[in-house]
Scaffold this motif. Structure first.
Motif, mmCIF file in Angstrom:
data_model
loop_
_atom_site.group_PDB
_atom_site.id
_atom_site.type_symbol
_atom_site.label_atom_id
_atom_site.label_comp_id
_atom_site.label_asym_id
_atom_site.label_seq_id
_atom_site.Cartn_x
_atom_site.Cartn_y
_atom_site.Cartn_z
ATOM 1 N N VAL A 490 0.834 -1.205 0.000
ATOM 2 C CA VAL A 490 0.000 0.000 0.000
ATOM 3 C C VAL A 490 0.870 1.257 0.000
ATOM 4 O O VAL A 490 0.615 2.215 -0.750
ATOM 5 N N VAL A 491 1.915 1.260 0.835
ATOM 6 C CA VAL A 491 2.818 2.426 0.871
ATOM 7 C C VAL A 491 3.486 2.616 -0.483
ATOM 8 O O VAL A 491 3.601 3.736 -0.995
ATOM 9 N N LEU A 492 3.898 1.511 -1.093
ATOM 10 C CA LEU A 492 4.545 1.584 -2.410
ATOM 11 C C LEU A 492 3.590 2.167 -3.445
ATOM 12 O O LEU A 492 3.970 3.014 -4.269
ATOM 13 N N MET A 493 2.346 1.710 -3.406
ATOM 14 C CA MET A 493 1.340 2.247 -4.339
ATOM 15 C C MET A 493 1.171 3.750 -4.135
ATOM 16 O O MET A 493 1.100 4.527 -5.095
ATOM 17 N N TYR A 494 1.110 4.160 -2.882
ATOM 18 C CA TYR A 494 0.890 5.580 -2.571
ATOM 19 C C TYR A 494 2.047 6.444 -3.077
ATOM 20 O O TYR A 494 1.847 7.539 -3.587
ATOM 21 N N LEU A 495 3.274 5.905 -2.947
ATOM 22 C CA LEU A 495 4.440 6.698 -3.313
ATOM 23 C C LEU A 495 4.726 6.677 -4.806
ATOM 24 O O LEU A 495 5.170 7.675 -5.382
ATOM 25 N N VAL A 496 4.492 5.539 -5.461
ATOM 26 C CA VAL A 496 4.934 5.362 -6.851
ATOM 27 C C VAL A 496 3.872 5.761 -7.867
ATOM 28 O O VAL A 496 4.172 6.408 -8.876
ATOM 29 N N TRP A 509 -5.235 6.321 -5.550
ATOM 30 C CA TRP A 509 -6.416 5.950 -4.767
ATOM 31 C C TRP A 509 -7.225 4.877 -5.491
ATOM 32 O O TRP A 509 -7.833 4.016 -4.859
ATOM 33 N N TRP A 510 -7.237 4.965 -6.851
ATOM 34 C CA TRP A 510 -7.875 3.896 -7.610
ATOM 35 C C TRP A 510 -7.158 2.562 -7.342
ATOM 36 O O TRP A 510 -7.785 1.511 -7.164
ATOM 37 N N ALA A 511 -5.805 2.620 -7.323
ATOM 38 C CA ALA A 511 -5.019 1.400 -7.131
ATOM 39 C C ALA A 511 -5.246 0.809 -5.739
ATOM 40 O O ALA A 511 -5.482 -0.399 -5.581
ATOM 41 N N ILE A 512 -5.195 1.673 -4.721
ATOM 42 C CA ILE A 512 -5.372 1.176 -3.353
ATOM 43 C C ILE A 512 -6.803 0.673 -3.152
ATOM 44 O O ILE A 512 -7.046 -0.367 -2.528
ATOM 45 N N GLY A 513 -7.775 1.417 -3.710
ATOM 46 C CA GLY A 513 -9.175 0.979 -3.611
ATOM 47 C C GLY A 513 -9.407 -0.343 -4.330
ATOM 48 O O GLY A 513 -10.129 -1.219 -3.839
ATOM 49 N N GLY A 514 -8.758 -0.493 -5.508
ATOM 50 C CA GLY A 514 -8.896 -1.751 -6.246
ATOM 51 C C GLY A 514 -8.330 -2.922 -5.471
ATOM 52 O O GLY A 514 -8.914 -4.006 -5.434
ATOM 53 N N LEU A 515 -7.178 -2.696 -4.826
ATOM 54 C CA LEU A 515 -6.568 -3.756 -4.020
ATOM 55 C C LEU A 515 -7.501 -4.163 -2.880
ATOM 56 O O LEU A 515 -7.703 -5.354 -2.616
ATOM 57 N N ALA A 516 -8.081 -3.150 -2.219
ATOM 58 C CA ALA A 516 -8.999 -3.439 -1.111
ATOM 59 C C ALA A 516 -10.220 -4.215 -1.604
ATOM 60 O O ALA A 516 -10.689 -5.160 -0.946
ATOM 61 N N ALA A 517 -10.731 -3.826 -2.785
ATOM 62 C CA ALA A 517 -11.915 -4.513 -3.324
ATOM 63 C C ALA A 517 -11.600 -5.971 -3.658
ATOM 64 O O ALA A 517 -12.405 -6.869 -3.382
ATOM 65 N N ILE A 518 -10.429 -6.213 -4.247
ATOM 66 C CA ILE A 518 -10.045 -7.590 -4.598
ATOM 67 C C ILE A 518 -9.907 -8.448 -3.344
ATOM 68 O O ILE A 518 -10.404 -9.576 -3.277
#
Length: 709
Positions: A490-496, A509-518
């Motif tokens: 999650v931290v990597l997604m936020y930074l990169v 936020w799309w990436a982190i939200g998608g991860l949470a949904a999966i």
């Protein structure tokens, strides 16, 4: 005897099935040709090609879905040598081979042969040094071999890092290729097209793992080889009356040389010479070392050869055969099926260049063909330094150049290497159905390789990291470790992850939200699943996450396809090759030696790649790097006494070595470190040394079969 009869029946059934598939595909091409003749718009034909082929792959993927571990990881180890060779051919012939290789030969001429020679020769190394022996070993993944041969999970962990690094770089290039094809033939934005291509990749690989990927790749090989050969067979027959392009290749080269002299004589091109070689000057097609120095030319051959023998997704294919003997046979079949395309690539490039010299260079601006504008809108063809998006745009761009003669000169025309193969039918004025066929072939090549790579990554993460390393932990420790890994992701997604996505919401936020949904969707299944089901569900989740990450990276257009592929090969060469070869052929190789060798070789390669590309000033100031040289004039390409900005083009390095060849630095260091450290540490046990001897015997039982089935 009963098993032999069952195998014969199985082979016969496969022959009937793929024979019918090939006949149906050819009939489909004829049908589309008839539709084109009747006036159906080109865009509709493009849609039919893309959607029909992806639908067929998806159907195969769904029909071969599995919930068995051995089927998911190694296709049940029952793929015959002939069909495994065909699947390996599709796995191997990526977007770089199909789309990028002929384009590179087109632009680099003689120097582009380095890629063809390296990739073809690599299968000799696979056959002689590694492939059959890993099959004899009987593991599911390359890290499995590293762990068993060198003991413990640290060697396994390092092998996973190398595998993910090189495979992710490689799969990004494949998704990039699907994006180019989908955007051109579906008429959609490139950033959206990469996710459309991703959907096709997932449909093939997600449900059935290696089983689905294998049978899909065989179907994809048939499509891509028909698509690659058809246009050059037509061009060869039309131009020289002989439908075998390999036989007319020499005549085409002679015509290219004559045409180049004529272009210079007519003032349409400036010849590149040792005294002067400005940007946009003409480099003769058959003259060597105009784009690469001899060191880099032979370095590419070496890195592509050794990288081929080190890439996990290729080595995995030999885990799927019924026997070690069939693994050896399948290497020979692989080489044959790959040869069919690679032997044709130089001819493809030559015919394309001849068509460009004939139909584009020297043509009045007002007579430019409309097909060029479609590629120009995507920024893949430029004339007079601007995207050739329309006739007006071209005219305005050329008018801005003082003294422009009003015809397309050699220096005016710039085409992306990834477009050459796809656009050749249009350049040559062939029916649009041929363009659609080539696009379908390029898509098949990109999808087949991407499937294999994604599976290699997901298998390594699920089998080696989760099943072999995390699963054996106590429950509390495992949950804490998983929590730390998830937080790091999650931290990597936020930074990169950068940029703004749909609805004005940042992509991160799309990436982190998608991860949470999966994870939320998978949680109920994981709670109810038994050990085997949980293992496969986790493999599929990881495959999905890696695929999305690769598509996101590809959407940012990090580089051209061939450069990304070159980096992947060098990383595999530096990280894997010393440990694989010495692990099989040198009984004295120890755990400490392998770990030190992998770390040293891989670290040096990735250091050289990152510093020369992203931090050139750091390389000059602290690591003794100097300016790269122009291969023709020998002049420095950058003044290192002034600040150097990072660009896609490499401008500094050691020994004038391209960063594509960083494996030339890493692999020798890996060998030296591994040998020295092994000799300084206690020898492996007698049991392990006996096992290494056993691996090299062509007959006998598989070493690890009982442990993993």
């Amino acid at each position: 005897m009963a098993q032999s009869a069952a195998s014969a029946a199985f082979y016969k059934q496969l022959g009937r099935m793929y024979g019918a598939y090939t006949g149906t595909f050819l009939a489909f091409i004829v049908l589309l040709a008839i539709l084109e003749y009747m006036g159906v718009p080109n865009r509709v034909i493009g849609y039919l090609f893309v959607f029909f082929t992806i639908a067929v792959y998806a159907i195969i993927g769904i029909m071969t879905r599995t919930a068995e571990v051995s089927e998911y990881y190694v296709a049940g180890r029952r793929v015959p040598a002939f069909y495994n060779g065909m699947a390996t051919g599709a796995d191997w012939m990526s977007a770089a081979s199909f789309v990028g290789m002929a384009g590179t030969l087109f632009l680099l001429g003689y120097d582009g042969l380095a890629w063809v020679l390296g990739w073809t020769g690599g299968y000799v190394l696979v056959s002689v040094l590694i492939g059959p022996y890993l099959r004899k070993f009987g593991a599911y993944t390359v890290p499995d071999f590293m762990s068993f041969r060198f003991g413990g999970n640290f060697a396994r962990f390092l092998a996973v890092i190398v595998l993910v690094s090189c495979s992710f770089t490689y799969v990004t290039a494949q998704v990039f290729g699907t994006g180019i094809i989908a955007s051109r033939f579906l008429g959609i934005q490139f950033e959206v097209a990469v996710f459309v291509g991703l959907l096709g990749i997932l449909l093939c690989s997600m449900l059935g793992g290696m089983r689905a990927v294998t049978w899909t790749q065989i179907a994809q090989y048939i499509v891509l080889i028909v698509a690659y050969l058809t246009p050059i067979v037509i061009l060869s027959a039309r131009k020289y009356g002989v439908p075998i392009p390999q036989l007319t290749y020499g005549t085409a080269l002679a015509e290219i040389a004559a045409r180049e002299q004529q272009l210079v004589k007519d003032g349409l091109a400036v010849l590149c010479t040792a005294a002067s070689c400005p940007a946009g000057s003409l480099k003769p097609h058959i003259t060597p070392f105009m784009s690469y120095t001899p060191l880099n030319f032979f370095g590419i051959i070496a890195c592509m050869m050794v990288g081929t023998a080190s890439l996990p997704h290729i080595l995995m294919r030999y885990f799927t055969t019924p026997t070690v003997r069939e693994a050896r046979q399948s290497v020979a079949w692989s080489l044959f099926f790959i040869f069919l395309l690679y032997f044709s690539a130089p001819a493809y490039a030559a015919f394309s260049k001849l068509e460009v010299y004939t139909n584009i260079i020297g043509r009045p601006l007002a007579d430019i063909r409309p097909w060029m504008f479609t590629w120009g809108e995507l920024g893949l063809i430029q004339i007079c330094g601007k995207n050739a998006a329309s006739l007006a745009a071209v005219a305005d761009a050329c008018k801005a150049i003082a003294g422009h003669p009003g015809v397309v000169r050699f220096a005016d025309f710039a085409i992306n290497t990834d477009v050459i193969v796809l656009s050749t039918p249009e350049i040559a004025g062939l029916p649009y159905v041929i363009s659609g066929l080539v696009a379908a072939g390029g898509l098949a090549a990109a999808l087949s390789t991407a499937d294999g790579l994604l599976l290699a990554i997901a298998n390594a993460l699920s089998h080696d990291i989760y099943y072999k390393m995390l699963q054996p932990m106590k429950s509390n420790n495992r949950n804490i470790t998983l929590g730390v890994i998830l937080a790091a992701i999650v931290v990597l997604m936020y930074l990169v992850v950068g940029g703004t996505g749909w609805g004005g919401i940042a992509w991160k936020w799309w990436a982190i939200g998608g991860l949470a949904a999966i994870l939320a969707a998978a949680y109920p299944f994981l709670q109810k699943a038994n050990d085997t089901e949980r293992r496969l569900v986790i493999a599929r989740i990881l495959l999905l996450l890696v695929a999305i990450a690769a598509a996101s990276t590809a959407a940012s257009r990090p580089s051209d396809i061939l450069a990304m592929v070159g980096w992947a090969f060098s990383l595999a060469m530096a990280g894997n090759f010393p440990a694989l070869v010495l692990g099989i052929w040198w009984k004295r190789a120890t755990t400490a030696g392998a770990i030190a060798g992998i770390i040293a070789g891989f670290s040096l390669c990735i250091f050289y790649l990152v510093v020369t590309r992203y931090f050139p000033q750091l390389g000059v100031d602290y690591f003794g790097m100097t300016s790269m040289k122009n291969p023709v004039t020998g002049a420095n390409v950058v003044d290192i006494t002034k600040p150097i900005a990072a660009t896609a083009a490499q401008r500094v390095g050691w020994f004038d070595l391209n960063n594509i060849n960083c494996g030339l630095l890493g692999a020798p260091l890996g060998f030296i470190v591994m040998i020295v450290v092994s000799l300084m540490t206690p020898a492996p046990s007698k049991e392990m040394q006996a096992l290494v001897d056993e691996i090299r015997k062509p007959r006998g039982k598989t070493i690890m079969e009982e442990k993993t089935s």
